[in-house]
Each structure stands twice: as structure tokens, then as C-alpha cells.
Design a protein around this motif. Structure first.
Motif, PDB file in Angstrom:
ATOM      1  N   ILE A 152       0.853  -1.188   0.000  1.00  0.00           N
ATOM      2  CA  ILE A 152       0.000   0.000   0.000  1.00  0.00           C
ATOM      3  C   ILE A 152       0.891   1.240   0.000  1.00  0.00           C
ATOM      4  O   ILE A 152       1.465   1.621   1.029  1.00  0.00           O
ATOM      5  CB  ILE A 152      -0.949   0.014   1.211  1.00  0.00           C
ATOM      6  N   THR A 186      -7.674   1.898   4.606  1.00  0.00           N
ATOM      7  CA  THR A 186      -7.739   0.728   3.729  1.00  0.00           C
ATOM      8  C   THR A 186      -7.088  -0.479   4.401  1.00  0.00           C
ATOM      9  O   THR A 186      -7.643  -1.585   4.396  1.00  0.00           O
ATOM     10  CB  THR A 186      -7.036   1.025   2.394  1.00  0.00           C
ATOM     11  N   VAL A 243      -1.250  -1.004  -4.320  1.00  0.00           N
ATOM     12  CA  VAL A 243      -2.325  -0.025  -4.172  1.00  0.00           C
ATOM     13  C   VAL A 243      -1.687   1.347  -4.020  1.00  0.00           C
ATOM     14  O   VAL A 243      -0.899   1.571  -3.089  1.00  0.00           O
ATOM     15  CB  VAL A 243      -3.204  -0.326  -2.943  1.00  0.00           C
ATOM     16  N   ALA A 274      -2.407   4.641  -2.852  1.00  0.00           N
ATOM     17  CA  ALA A 274      -3.326   5.474  -2.090  1.00  0.00           C
ATOM     18  C   ALA A 274      -2.786   6.897  -1.993  1.00  0.00           C
ATOM     19  O   ALA A 274      -3.035   7.603  -1.024  1.00  0.00           O
ATOM     20  CB  ALA A 274      -3.537   4.881  -0.702  1.00  0.00           C
ATOM     21  N   LEU A 328      -3.918  -0.702  -8.354  1.00  0.00           N
ATOM     22  CA  LEU A 328      -5.102   0.135  -8.157  1.00  0.00           C
ATOM     23  C   LEU A 328      -4.654   1.538  -7.813  1.00  0.00           C
ATOM     24  O   LEU A 328      -3.772   1.724  -6.971  1.00  0.00           O
ATOM     25  CB  LEU A 328      -5.975  -0.444  -7.031  1.00  0.00           C
ATOM     26  N   SER A 329      -5.267   2.543  -8.459  1.00  0.00           N
ATOM     27  CA  SER A 329      -4.944   3.937  -8.161  1.00  0.00           C
ATOM     28  C   SER A 329      -6.219   4.731  -7.942  1.00  0.00           C
ATOM     29  O   SER A 329      -7.282   4.394  -8.466  1.00  0.00           O
ATOM     30  CB  SER A 329      -4.131   4.570  -9.295  1.00  0.00           C
ATOM     31  N   ILE A 330      -6.111   5.821  -7.139  1.00  0.00           N
ATOM     32  CA  ILE A 330      -7.314   6.576  -6.782  1.00  0.00           C
ATOM     33  C   ILE A 330      -7.167   8.083  -6.936  1.00  0.00           C
ATOM     34  O   ILE A 330      -8.132   8.803  -6.693  1.00  0.00           O
ATOM     35  CB  ILE A 330      -7.739   6.293  -5.332  1.00  0.00           C
ATOM     36  N   ALA A 334      -9.424   3.744 -10.247  1.00  0.00           N
ATOM     37  CA  ALA A 334     -10.510   4.055  -9.314  1.00  0.00           C
ATOM     38  C   ALA A 334     -10.417   5.487  -8.798  1.00  0.00           C
ATOM     39  O   ALA A 334     -10.671   5.748  -7.623  1.00  0.00           O
ATOM     40  CB  ALA A 334     -10.485   3.067  -8.153  1.00  0.00           C
ATOM     41  N   SER A 335     -10.077   6.413  -9.699  1.00  0.00           N
ATOM     42  CA  SER A 335      -9.964   7.819  -9.312  1.00  0.00           C
ATOM     43  C   SER A 335     -11.322   8.516  -9.346  1.00  0.00           C
ATOM     44  O   SER A 335     -11.418   9.715  -9.599  1.00  0.00           O
ATOM     45  CB  SER A 335      -8.971   8.536 -10.231  1.00  0.00           C
ATOM     46  N   ALA A 347     -13.585   6.409  -4.573  1.00  0.00           N
ATOM     47  CA  ALA A 347     -13.012   5.227  -5.233  1.00  0.00           C
ATOM     48  C   ALA A 347     -14.061   4.407  -5.971  1.00  0.00           C
ATOM     49  O   ALA A 347     -13.922   3.195  -6.104  1.00  0.00           O
ATOM     50  CB  ALA A 347     -12.258   4.357  -4.226  1.00  0.00           C
ATOM     51  N   THR A 360     -14.010   5.916   1.088  1.00  0.00           N
ATOM     52  CA  THR A 360     -12.906   5.761   0.138  1.00  0.00           C
ATOM     53  C   THR A 360     -12.167   4.453   0.403  1.00  0.00           C
ATOM     54  O   THR A 360     -11.831   3.707  -0.529  1.00  0.00           O
ATOM     55  CB  THR A 360     -11.940   6.946   0.232  1.00  0.00           C
ATOM     56  N   ILE A 413     -11.681   1.132  -2.139  1.00  0.00           N
ATOM     57  CA  ILE A 413     -10.392   0.521  -2.456  1.00  0.00           C
ATOM     58  C   ILE A 413     -10.405  -0.967  -2.120  1.00  0.00           C
ATOM     59  O   ILE A 413      -9.968  -1.805  -2.912  1.00  0.00           O
ATOM     60  CB  ILE A 413      -9.258   1.224  -1.684  1.00  0.00           C
TER      61      ILE A 413
END
Length: 333
Positions: free
Chosen positions: A9, A20, A77, A79, A99-101, A127-128, A132, A284, A288
């Protein structure tokens, strides 16, 4: 649990990353976690509160992230804002889900291109979206009762005292500097609105109206393309939420209005107005975690290599159920 490798993370000691990690630990006690940040002491404090978690420092200027040699992970991830895409490249080099936000709608282009160039390397979940992707998923769940969706209006009220920490404030300032225009879908056409056309009013749960803006956010194309709605927009306001006016902590509110036709062809409309008293952080984190579940196959099959969005991987009904389980409350208006 069969999965033994650690979820890395990036920004795991920040608010979104720490929440998360906490939720992942609650749902999957045996899943190893690596809390990665620039401040090792801070990362260790987060890791020490979790079983089967360790802490490392990262350097996003380096392709290997500055990680110690010999480590292996199950997913990455981001974050935080990964402006160099170092985390994405690291994930692709090692065949790991990513995964990106924190990318704005325009900023998603480099991530999309990086994913397309190496489409078979690993699954990438972009996942922006707001929370998310949870507002998109809530909208799609509400749209299930429609035979045809014509209009989707989404709005969120973010409390000015619930900005999500320094990283979130920096993200918001950067995104507003990039463009003050909003992206909408009008009569089937994606178009930009700016100036007075982008200025809106957003009503809070208690009826107080705040000045807001029609924003450029991935939620608009996600909902428009998933439902086929010809008219879609997302309005955002920041100020004092209804909960704080009552003397309670800052919350987050969002509303989804859908119009279309039902199975019989008759006009149909529905509204969902929801609030979480804990603000944006728990939601959020939930968004995630739902994404990590699908990427790793902790729920269902692991995601295939390629570019994904939340609505392509996560069941909307499950998402709304989980939102209620962590304290999201419906509002009658």
C-alpha cells in the motif's frame, strides 16, 4: 488463506491508506500487508496496529520504488498521487494487480496509455472516481429497476473540515488548477462546461444550499456508458455539512437522481440521498478494498490483465450493502 504475499500500500500511512489497511485486516485477518511511506516511523505506527503487517520506505522517483531486494507482493495499491507512475510500472514489471485513486480525469490518460502498451502484464483498476467508485456503484444499483435510463444526476457535499488530510488537499488544489471546467453528457454528447455554466447550487440534507461546481470526474463517463443515459453530470460542493450545523462531526453527503422508464414503458424516477457520519475516509477505504478483493480473487475470480474501472469489476448491490454495513445512512428528503 492461500494468498500469502503482501499487499503493498503506497501511501499506507496516510488517511486513505491507513483506513484501507485497517479494513483489509478486518475482513482478511491472514492477508499480509506492507505499509509503504516516505516516513518510516509513521508507517511503522500504522503497521504496529495490524497483525501480519510490516513497514517500508518508498522513493517514487525510482523504478524499484527504493524497496529492499528480495521482497515479493500480491498487489500494489497507490493510495497517493503517483505522478511518475512508478508504482504502476513496478506492478507491470512484476505482473502484479495495480489500483490507483488520485488521478484527475485528464491525468488518467498516461495511466490508460501505460496500461494499453502492456495490456497483458497485469490488471489495472483505475478508481480515481469519487469515493473510489462507490457513488458510481450506488447509481448503478439504483438503476437496476429501470428498463431505460435517460438522466442521472449525481452530487456530493464534502465538509470543508473533512478534506482527507494533506495529500487529499493537495490533490484537490491540483485538480482545480488543471481545469475549472466540468464534463457532462448532454443529449448523448460528452461536452465541457465552464464559467457560469459550471456553477451550481447543491442542497444539503437539511435543505441548506451550498455553492458548487459541475466537475470533470470519471464518474460521469462511467455512469453514462454503463447505463446508456444520455444526460449525466456530477456536482460537487464543499462547506459546512448538515451534521456539523447540528454540532456533530463532519460528514459526507451524496445524492443520486435517476429518470427514465420502467419495464412497462411508463415514466420512472428515483432518488437516493446518503450520508456517512465518518466523512469520506471510511467510504474511500471501502471502495479501495472492494477493488482489491476483485483484483486478487478474494471474492470471485482474479481480475484478468488489462484496464478496468470499478463498475467493471464490483457488483453494485454488494457495494451498497457494504456501504450500509460500515455506517452509510439513507436520508429521507
Amino acid at each position: 488463506m492461500e494468498q500469502l504475499k503482501s499487499v503493498l500500500i503506497l501511501g499506507g500511512s496516510g488517511q486513505a491508506g491507513a483506513d484501507t489497511a485497517t479494513l483489509l485486516r478486518r475482513w482478511y485477518p491472514g492477508l499480509p500487508l506492507t505499509i509503504a511511506g516516505r516516513d518510516l516511523a509513521r508507517a511503522r505506527r500504522v503497521a504496529d496496529e495490524l497483525d501480519a503487517a510490516d513497514a517500508v520506505t518508498i522513493d517514487l522517483r525510482r523504478g524499484d520504488l527504493g524497496l529492499p531486494g528480495g521482497r515479493s507482493h500480491s498487489a500494489v495499491v497507490a493510495a497517493l498521487r503517483d505522478s511518475r507512475l512508478s508504482g504502476l510500472r513496478y506492478a507491470q514489471d512484476h505482473g502484479l494487480p495495480y489500483l490507483s485513486i488520485s488521478s484527475g480525469l485528464i491525468e488518467l490518460a498516461p495511466e490508460v496509455i501505460a496500461g494499453a502498451q502492456r495490456a497483458t502484464a497485469a490488471p489495472i483498476l483505475l478508481a480515481s472516481h469519487c469515493l473510489a467508485g462507490l457513488i458510481v456503484l450506488a447509481a448503478l444499483d439504483a438503476a437496476r429497476e429501470f428498463d431505460r435510463v435517460e438522466t442521472v444526476r449525481m452530487a456530493a457535499v464534502l465538509d470543508e473540515q473533512d478534506a482527507g488530510g494533506p495529500a487529499a488537499i493537495e490533490d484537490m488544489e491540483r485538480l482545480m488548477a488543471i481545469s475549472t471546467a466540468g464534463l457532462i453528457r448532454r443529449d448523448g454528447v460528452f461536452t465541457w462546461v465552464s464559467g457560469a455554466a459550471a456553477e451550481v447550487e447543491v442542497a444539503c440534507a437539511d435543505g441548506v444550499v451550498l455553492p458548487g461546481q459541475r466537475v470533470a470526474i470519471p464518474d460521469v463517463p462511467s455512469v453514462a456508458l454503463a447505463t446508456g443515459a444520455l444526460n449525466v453530470h456530477f456536482d460537487l460542493a464543499a462547506g459546512e455539512t448538515a451534521s456539523r450545523r447540528r454540532g456533530e462531526p463532519a460528514s459526507i453527503e451524496f445524492r443520486i437522481d435517476i429518470e427514465g422508464t420502467g419495464a412497462s414503458g411508463t415514466p420512472l424516477s428515483t432518488s437516493r440521498h446518503l450520508v456517512h457520519p465518518g466523512g469520506q475516509r471510511p467510504l474511500t477505504a471501502l471502495g479501495i478494498v472492494l477493488g482489491v478483493e476483485r483484483l486478487l480473487g478474494l471474492r470471485g475470480e482474479p481480475a484478468a490483465p488489462g484496464i478496468h474501472t470499478p463498475e467493471a469489476l464490483i457488483d453494485p448491490t454488494l457495494a451498497t450493502k457494504r456501504m450500509a454495513e460500515i455506517g452509510t445512512i439513507p436520508i429521507n428528503t
